[in-house]
Design an enzyme around this catalytic site. Structure first.
Site, short mmCIF file in Angstrom:
data_model
loop_
_atom_site.label_atom_id
_atom_site.label_comp_id
_atom_site.label_asym_id
_atom_site.label_seq_id
_atom_site.Cartn_x
_atom_site.Cartn_y
_atom_site.Cartn_z
N TYR A 91 18.38 -25.21 -38.76
CA TYR A 91 17.40 -24.15 -38.51
C TYR A 91 16.84 -24.25 -37.10
O TYR A 91 16.82 -23.28 -36.35
CB TYR A 91 16.27 -24.19 -39.54
CG TYR A 91 15.17 -23.21 -39.21
CD1 TYR A 91 15.36 -21.85 -39.42
CD2 TYR A 91 13.96 -23.63 -38.66
CE1 TYR A 91 14.36 -20.93 -39.10
CE2 TYR A 91 12.97 -22.72 -38.33
CZ TYR A 91 13.18 -21.37 -38.55
OH TYR A 91 12.21 -20.47 -38.22
N SER A 102 11.47 -18.67 -33.19
CA SER A 102 10.53 -19.38 -34.03
C SER A 102 9.98 -20.57 -33.26
O SER A 102 10.66 -21.09 -32.36
CB SER A 102 11.25 -19.87 -35.29
OG SER A 102 10.47 -20.81 -35.99
#
Length: 161
Positions: free
Chosen positions: A152, A139
């Site tokens: 995250y 990501s």
């Protein structure tokens, strides 16, 4: 003997799109995702649309034994894997200090442990079916510190290293 691409998180989003793209390129696919009737529908759609072999395995990758179960399923069915796509993962929701610890356990299990252990289980299989490839989906969050979403960002940075 046929070779397959194994894709995690293959029932929705990027995983579903990757499964369809692989099938469109005439690659046989093994779809791994949460058990759901939609997974069987996707299998049938891929077979009908692209004319490739497609098999499904429904499991929850937050279960630490799931990676062993997937490997066992592959071996019992004599599927030969030459591409592993580690797509499964979960993003963040809310500020770090206001999110329950169980969420972070799940997030780290999916974003780090599942990809690591699936790669470890299948590395010899991939070598035996060379040329072979591993695609770990990360990501943009893995390149930046995201205030309130440190777990995250760190889990996605892990995929790049």
């Amino acid at each position: 003997m046929e070779v397959y691409t194994l894709i995690t998180g293959a029932s929705a989003g990027i995983g579903k799109a990757l499964a369809r793209e692989c099938a469109a390129r005439k690659m046989n696919v093994l779809l791994v995702a949460l058990p759901d009737p939609e997974l069987e529908c996707e299998r049938q759609e891929i077979i009908r649309t692209f004319g490739v072999q497609c098999h499904i395995f429904g499991t929850d990758l937050t279960d630490r034994n799931a990676m062993c179960k997937i490997y066992k399923w592959v071996k019992e069915n004599d599927f030969r894997i030459n591409i592993l796509i580690n797509n499964v993962g979960v993003g963040s929701r809310g500020d770090f200090e206001h999110t329950e610890t169980q969420f972070y356990e799940k997030q780290l299990q999916l974003n780090i442990y599942a990809a690591t252990m699936l790669t470890r289980h299948f590395i010899e299989e991939l070598k035996a079916n060379a040329p072979a490839h591993i695609l770990n989906l990360g990501s943009m969050g893995g390149f930046y510190m995201i205030p309130g979403k440190t777990a995250y960002a760190a889990s996605k940075a892990y995929i790049y290293y």
